[in-house]
Enzyme design. Structure first.
Site, mmCIF file in Angstrom:
data_model
loop_
_atom_site.group_PDB
_atom_site.id
_atom_site.type_symbol
_atom_site.label_atom_id
_atom_site.label_comp_id
_atom_site.label_asym_id
_atom_site.label_seq_id
_atom_site.Cartn_x
_atom_site.Cartn_y
_atom_site.Cartn_z
ATOM 1 N N GLU A 173 0.821 -1.209 0.000
ATOM 2 C CA GLU A 173 0.000 0.000 0.000
ATOM 3 C C GLU A 173 0.854 1.257 0.000
ATOM 4 O O GLU A 173 1.982 1.266 0.471
ATOM 5 C CB GLU A 173 -0.945 -0.022 1.191
ATOM 6 C CG GLU A 173 -0.235 -0.196 2.496
ATOM 7 C CD GLU A 173 -1.187 -0.443 3.644
ATOM 8 O OE1 GLU A 173 -2.119 -1.243 3.491
ATOM 9 O OE2 GLU A 173 -0.987 0.184 4.692
ATOM 10 N N CYS A 211 6.636 -6.978 7.395
ATOM 11 C CA CYS A 211 7.812 -6.487 8.125
ATOM 12 C C CYS A 211 8.141 -7.514 9.197
ATOM 13 O O CYS A 211 7.253 -8.172 9.720
ATOM 14 C CB CYS A 211 7.507 -5.133 8.769
ATOM 15 S SG CYS A 211 8.935 -4.408 9.612
ATOM 16 N N CYS A 240 3.372 8.352 0.744
ATOM 17 C CA CYS A 240 4.007 7.460 1.709
ATOM 18 C C CYS A 240 4.116 6.082 1.050
ATOM 19 O O CYS A 240 3.108 5.510 0.635
ATOM 20 C CB CYS A 240 3.141 7.408 2.965
ATOM 21 S SG CYS A 240 3.696 6.201 4.166
ATOM 22 N N CYS A 246 1.916 -1.901 15.712
ATOM 23 C CA CYS A 246 1.835 -1.775 14.260
ATOM 24 C C CYS A 246 1.139 -2.977 13.633
ATOM 25 O O CYS A 246 1.497 -4.120 13.912
ATOM 26 C CB CYS A 246 3.258 -1.641 13.712
ATOM 27 S SG CYS A 246 3.354 -1.792 11.925
ATOM 28 N N CYS A 276 -0.176 2.469 8.957
ATOM 29 C CA CYS A 276 0.711 1.590 8.187
ATOM 30 C C CYS A 276 0.277 0.133 8.260
ATOM 31 O O CYS A 276 0.104 -0.427 9.318
ATOM 32 C CB CYS A 276 2.111 1.828 8.763
ATOM 33 S SG CYS A 276 3.221 0.493 8.869
ATOM 34 N N CYS A 318 6.945 -4.532 15.805
ATOM 35 C CA CYS A 318 6.573 -3.464 16.753
ATOM 36 C C CYS A 318 5.142 -3.734 17.223
ATOM 37 O O CYS A 318 4.264 -4.027 16.405
ATOM 38 C CB CYS A 318 6.666 -2.098 16.079
ATOM 39 S SG CYS A 318 8.317 -1.740 15.446
HETATM 40 S S1 SF4 Z 1 6.358 0.117 12.753
HETATM 41 FE FE1 SF4 Z 1 5.622 -1.670 11.602
HETATM 42 S S2 SF4 Z 1 6.479 -1.457 9.558
HETATM 43 FE FE2 SF4 Z 1 7.601 -0.048 10.900
HETATM 44 S S3 SF4 Z 1 9.403 -1.234 11.615
HETATM 45 FE FE3 SF4 Z 1 7.810 -1.559 13.151
HETATM 46 S S4 SF4 Z 1 6.727 -3.434 12.504
HETATM 47 FE FE4 SF4 Z 1 7.924 -2.699 10.748
#
Ligand code: SF4
Length: 350
Positions: free
Chosen positions: A94, A114, A107, A121, A337, A118
């Site tokens: 996206e 990923c 963006c 997220c 995100c 985190c």
């Molecule tokens: S915020 Fe999400 S996309 Fe960004 S590094 Fe952490 S897990 Fe990965």
């Protein structure tokens, strides 16, 4: 699109790769081709009339053109457009286009999913499927610019979508070179920002590339215990190591880092946090973006009350920092995100 397996996608191919393939071509020839592709949007070598017929035929023998395809787009009440893009292998990523008075910011994503996990997220829930190629990274700008009108054309790019850009360093560097090259996409380095969760070794490697784009550091906590919980990468690169790295990062005059700080109610939003943040950032040229968390259904976190956010900002301003409150864009259309791709995958799995 001709994806003959012996051919290579021209989009994302670097100047060095082209010179290696066509060793007897003068450099200005390569610049002419870049100009056709990235400035005039030409996707047909036979139309590059300032090249000889032999050169055009050679290009055609070795290269094809492919950019991500727009699978879906959703308009937000705030004017943003969230694009769901399909790659050649069917993977979904996206990109979000965000207009304001003075700029049109895109963006973009650098990975499918990923691996950094985190806890605030949604992209993390996808895990890492694969890295994007340089073509897929700059291809997002090209595909979306083609979908927009001339007035809406992208002026700024932030690498803040799905993925950790510095975990995919080679293709990100190749994409940045094409984006900022005067003979290719011609973007000012001041208008391109790469965001990182703080991979210290990769930041050090990146600075050696001498691409002076803006760096945004996603910090989000002021003590290691809290940051370990929010961003497990902190166990490898604790806050002090990250701050030391930023202090030693060679910035051009008048440039500064951006510190991104997502505010989570009761977790990192106290005045003690603001105090510690000011202490950590002392001596680092930076501005601070405070981002009240954009909550999603399965999240354990909530944004703080507006009053608390303002108090946090006031403290930092009182300490002579430039601190801004950035509202999340496109929150009515799954703006954070990874939300759109994660929802799409959920839909396709059930
Ligand atoms: S915020 Fe999400 S996309 Fe960004 S590094 Fe952490 S897990 Fe990965």
């Amino acid at each position: 699109m001709d994806t003959d397996s012996n051919k290579q996608n021209f989009i994302g191919t670097s100047e060095t790769q082209l010179r290696e393939r066509f060793t007897n071509w003068k450099p200005y020839r390569i610049h002419q081709i870049f100009n056709w592709v990235y400035h005039y949007g030409c996707r047909d070598f036979s139309k590059m009339t300032n090249l000889s017929k032999t050169m055009r035929a050679q290009l055609n023998d070795h290269f094809y053109f492919s950019t991500p395809r727009v699978e879906n787009k959703t308009h937000s009440q705030d004017g943003s457009i969230k694009y769901l893009l399909k790659l050649d292998d069917g993977a979904l990523i996206e990109s979000v286009w965000m207009p304001s008075d003075s700029r049109k910011t895109l963006c973009i994503s650098t990975q499918v999913g990923c691996r950094l996990n985190c806890s605030f997220c949604l992209t993390a829930s996808l895990g890492l499927k694969r890295n994007l190629t340089a073509a897929e990274i700059i291809g997002q700008c090209m595909a979306i610019n083609e979908d927009l009108s001339q007035d809406e054309a992208i002026t700024n790019v932030v690498f803040m979508g799905m993925g950790e850009p510095l975990d995919n360093l080679g293709p990100v560097v190749d994409a940045l070179r094409l984006m900022t090259a005067p003979e290719a996409m011609r973007m000012s380095t001041r208008k391109v920002t790469v965001s990182t969760s703080g991979l210290v070794d990769k930041i050090n490697e990146f600075q050696k590339e001498n691409i002076h784009i803006n760096l945004a550091i996603s910090l989000n906590a002021t003590d290691d215990q809290t940051r370990d919980r929010l961003m497990p990468i902190n166990k490898k690169y604790p806050i002090k190591a990250l701050m030391d790295c930023l202090k030693n990062y060679p910035l051009k005059p008048q440039r500064r880092h951006t510190i991104e700080y997502v505010l989570l109610e009761g977790i990192n939003d106290s005045i003690d946090d603001a105090r510690r943040l000011a202490k950590w950032l002392k001596g680092i040229p930076c501005k601070i973006n405070l981002i009240p968390f954009n909550s999603f259904t399965r999240s354990e976190y909530r944004p703080p009350a507006d009053k608390k956010t303002l108090k946090f900002q006031d403290y930092l301003i009182g300490q002579n920092f430039s601190a801004f409150i950035r509202q999340n864009r496109a929150t009515d259309i799954l703006g954070a995100c990874g939300q759109l791709a994660a929802e799409s995958q959920k839909t396709s799995c059930v």
